[in-house]
Design a protein around this motif. Structure first.
Motif, PDB file in Angstrom:
ATOM      1  N   ILE A  87      57.392  33.732  90.957  1.00  0.00           N
ATOM      2  CA  ILE A  87      57.867  33.466  89.529  1.00  0.00           C
ATOM      3  C   ILE A  87      59.186  33.171  89.663  1.00  0.00           C
ATOM      4  O   ILE A  87      60.298  34.332  90.193  1.00  0.00           O
ATOM      5  N   GLY A  88      59.926  31.905  88.947  1.00  0.00           N
ATOM      6  CA  GLY A  88      61.354  31.436  88.800  1.00  0.00           C
ATOM      7  C   GLY A  88      61.717  30.478  89.817  1.00  0.00           C
ATOM      8  O   GLY A  88      62.069  30.719  90.567  1.00  0.00           O
ATOM      9  N   LYS A  89      60.617  30.516  91.515  1.00  0.00           N
ATOM     10  CA  LYS A  89      61.407  29.227  92.298  1.00  0.00           C
ATOM     11  C   LYS A  89      60.681  28.003  91.626  1.00  0.00           C
ATOM     12  O   LYS A  89      60.021  27.466  91.274  1.00  0.00           O
ATOM     13  N   VAL A  90      61.978  27.178  92.599  1.00  0.00           N
ATOM     14  CA  VAL A  90      62.181  25.663  91.677  1.00  0.00           C
ATOM     15  C   VAL A  90      61.786  24.672  93.138  1.00  0.00           C
ATOM     16  O   VAL A  90      62.839  25.475  94.433  1.00  0.00           O
ATOM     17  N   HIS A  91      60.913  23.991  92.771  1.00  0.00           N
ATOM     18  CA  HIS A  91      60.357  23.419  94.058  1.00  0.00           C
ATOM     19  C   HIS A  91      61.396  21.806  93.556  1.00  0.00           C
ATOM     20  O   HIS A  91      60.158  21.758  92.508  1.00  0.00           O
ATOM     21  N   PRO A 113      67.334   2.995  90.987  1.00  0.00           N
ATOM     22  CA  PRO A 113      68.096   4.322  91.084  1.00  0.00           C
ATOM     23  C   PRO A 113      67.323   5.910  90.879  1.00  0.00           C
ATOM     24  O   PRO A 113      66.013   5.720  91.163  1.00  0.00           O
ATOM     25  N   PRO A 114      67.636   6.209  92.303  1.00  0.00           N
ATOM     26  CA  PRO A 114      66.873   8.381  91.804  1.00  0.00           C
ATOM     27  C   PRO A 114      66.824   8.932  91.250  1.00  0.00           C
ATOM     28  O   PRO A 114      67.785   9.170  89.768  1.00  0.00           O
ATOM     29  N   VAL A 115      65.553   9.496  91.143  1.00  0.00           N
ATOM     30  CA  VAL A 115      65.101  10.247  89.730  1.00  0.00           C
ATOM     31  C   VAL A 115      65.359  11.619  90.079  1.00  0.00           C
ATOM     32  O   VAL A 115      64.680  11.903  91.381  1.00  0.00           O
ATOM     33  N   PHE A 116      65.499  12.475  90.043  1.00  0.00           N
ATOM     34  CA  PHE A 116      65.233  14.068  90.045  1.00  0.00           C
ATOM     35  C   PHE A 116      64.570  14.579  89.263  1.00  0.00           C
ATOM     36  O   PHE A 116      64.148  14.629  88.292  1.00  0.00           O
ATOM     37  N   ALA A 117      63.042  15.175  89.803  1.00  0.00           N
ATOM     38  CA  ALA A 117      62.766  16.097  89.438  1.00  0.00           C
ATOM     39  C   ALA A 117      62.082  17.453  89.884  1.00  0.00           C
ATOM     40  O   ALA A 117      62.299  17.951  91.489  1.00  0.00           O
ATOM     41  N   TRP A 118      61.715  18.751  89.180  1.00  0.00           N
ATOM     42  CA  TRP A 118      61.211  19.447  90.105  1.00  0.00           C
ATOM     43  C   TRP A 118      59.927  20.420  89.228  1.00  0.00           C
ATOM     44  O   TRP A 118      59.919  20.584  88.712  1.00  0.00           O
ATOM     45  N   LEU A 119      59.621  21.400  90.453  1.00  0.00           N
ATOM     46  CA  LEU A 119      57.834  22.075  89.418  1.00  0.00           C
ATOM     47  C   LEU A 119      58.605  23.080  89.910  1.00  0.00           C
ATOM     48  O   LEU A 119      59.380  23.499  91.252  1.00  0.00           O
ATOM     49  N   ALA A 173      55.887  24.199  85.468  1.00  0.00           N
ATOM     50  CA  ALA A 173      56.354  23.402  84.446  1.00  0.00           C
ATOM     51  C   ALA A 173      57.303  22.783  85.056  1.00  0.00           C
ATOM     52  O   ALA A 173      58.358  22.331  86.012  1.00  0.00           O
ATOM     53  N   PHE A 174      57.215  20.883  84.589  1.00  0.00           N
ATOM     54  CA  PHE A 174      57.851  20.573  85.179  1.00  0.00           C
ATOM     55  C   PHE A 174      58.949  19.792  83.978  1.00  0.00           C
ATOM     56  O   PHE A 174      59.374  19.600  83.180  1.00  0.00           O
ATOM     57  N   LYS A 175      59.904  19.253  85.239  1.00  0.00           N
ATOM     58  CA  LYS A 175      61.264  18.959  84.562  1.00  0.00           C
ATOM     59  C   LYS A 175      62.407  17.901  85.618  1.00  0.00           C
ATOM     60  O   LYS A 175      62.150  17.975  87.076  1.00  0.00           O
ATOM     61  N   ASP A 184      56.470  19.085  80.564  1.00  0.00           N
ATOM     62  CA  ASP A 184      54.899  19.463  80.408  1.00  0.00           C
ATOM     63  C   ASP A 184      54.719  20.673  81.414  1.00  0.00           C
ATOM     64  O   ASP A 184      55.989  21.294  81.884  1.00  0.00           O
ATOM     65  N   TYR A 185      54.045  21.411  81.018  1.00  0.00           N
ATOM     66  CA  TYR A 185      53.054  22.798  81.766  1.00  0.00           C
ATOM     67  C   TYR A 185      51.759  22.046  82.666  1.00  0.00           C
ATOM     68  O   TYR A 185      50.796  21.915  82.361  1.00  0.00           O
ATOM     69  N   LEU A 186      51.694  22.881  83.609  1.00  0.00           N
ATOM     70  CA  LEU A 186      50.501  23.259  84.406  1.00  0.00           C
ATOM     71  C   LEU A 186      49.931  24.531  84.657  1.00  0.00           C
ATOM     72  O   LEU A 186      50.775  24.884  85.542  1.00  0.00           O
ATOM     73  N   LEU A 187      48.214  24.331  84.844  1.00  0.00           N
ATOM     74  CA  LEU A 187      47.670  25.235  85.025  1.00  0.00           C
ATOM     75  C   LEU A 187      46.661  25.513  86.302  1.00  0.00           C
ATOM     76  O   LEU A 187      46.092  24.183  86.418  1.00  0.00           O
ATOM     77  N   VAL A 188      47.512  25.929  87.765  1.00  0.00           N
ATOM     78  CA  VAL A 188      46.493  25.369  88.700  1.00  0.00           C
ATOM     79  C   VAL A 188      46.271  26.508  89.335  1.00  0.00           C
ATOM     80  O   VAL A 188      46.622  27.919  89.481  1.00  0.00           O
ATOM     81  N   GLY A 189      44.566  26.783  88.824  1.00  0.00           N
ATOM     82  CA  GLY A 189      44.130  28.223  88.831  1.00  0.00           C
ATOM     83  C   GLY A 189      44.471  29.188  88.012  1.00  0.00           C
ATOM     84  O   GLY A 189      44.200  29.181  87.054  1.00  0.00           O
TER      85      GLY A 189
END
Length: 226
Positions: free
Chosen positions: A130-134, A113-119, A222-224, A212-217
């Motif tokens: 800021i606010g951009k969804v990937h 089944p497909p799973v949808f996720a974003w950063l 935010a992971f959703k 979850d929150y991710l700090l990169v540099g």
């Protein structure tokens, strides 16, 4: 000298009372359409060269019978051509029938089944991002500063290829998104909103959880997922 007045005798035509010629077949109106007869010698014996035919000595050829096919069924395509069944095997055994290609059942494999996720970019030096969804790919998503990544971050403190997220599926479990740090200089930190900046939150391999929150540099993501 007297003149010989003897006239030549003419052959006398046989009359009705003349005996019939035994070697001649008389064809009259009453015998029309009958086959000529052959006189047998006295005693009933056969003359030399005469062979009497015995009825039913030669069997009458019978037409080849083919098995009846059900209405609408395609003719069998055997090694002897389409529509010609193979000959019976010794001992009365018939070769195994081959099912037509149209009657074969196709097995449908189970689909994941497909799973949808974003950063989502929450904070960072690139204020326009800021606010951009990937959206994450269903297989692997790479994140870094270089242009060849799936998600490109405008942050000079990020490595060119900072981390990647791969979708992994275990038998009997839902697909999971696993983060792998790719040897970044400043590291990747993952945790809750209150503790993702702590030194003990640095991750090299981590199963991401929704929220979850991710700090990169200096960039926070935010992971959703659904």
């Amino acid at each position: 000298m007297s003149e010989d007045r003897t006239s030549p005798m003419r052959a006398k035509k046989p009359g009705r009372d003349a005996p019939p010629d035994p070697q001649k077949t008389v064809m009259g109106d009453e015998d029309a359409g009958l086959a000529p007869t052959i006189n047998m010698p006295p005693g009933g014996g056969a003359s030399p060269g005469f062979v009497r035919a015995t009825p039913y000595d030669t069997p009458t050829p019978q037409p080849q019978q083919r098995p009846a096919m059900p209405f609408g069924a395609p003719p069998p395509a055997g090694p002897f051509g389409p529509g010609i069944p193979p000959p019976p095997q010794p001992g009365g055994q018939q070769p195994p029938a081959t099912a037509p290609a149209g009657d074969q059942t196709q097995i449908i494999s189970a689909r994941t089944p497909p799973v949808f996720a974003w950063l989502v970019v929450v904070d960072g030096p690139d204020r326009g991002a800021i606010g951009k969804v990937h959206s994450l790919h269903p297989d692997t998503t790479t994140v870094g500063r270089a242009a060849g990544n799936t998600i490109v971050l405008g942050d000079q403190t990020c490595s060119s290829q900072h981390f990647r997220i791969r979708v992994e599926t275990a038998e009997g479990e839902d697909p999971s998104f696993v983060l792998y740090d790719m040897g970044s200089r400043n590291g990747t930190f993952v945790g809750t909103k209150e503790g993702y900046r702590k030194p003990d939150s640095q991750a090299y391999r981590r199963n991401l959880q929704d929220g979850d929150y991710l700090l990169v540099g200096e960039t926070t993501l935010a992971f959703k997922k659904l």
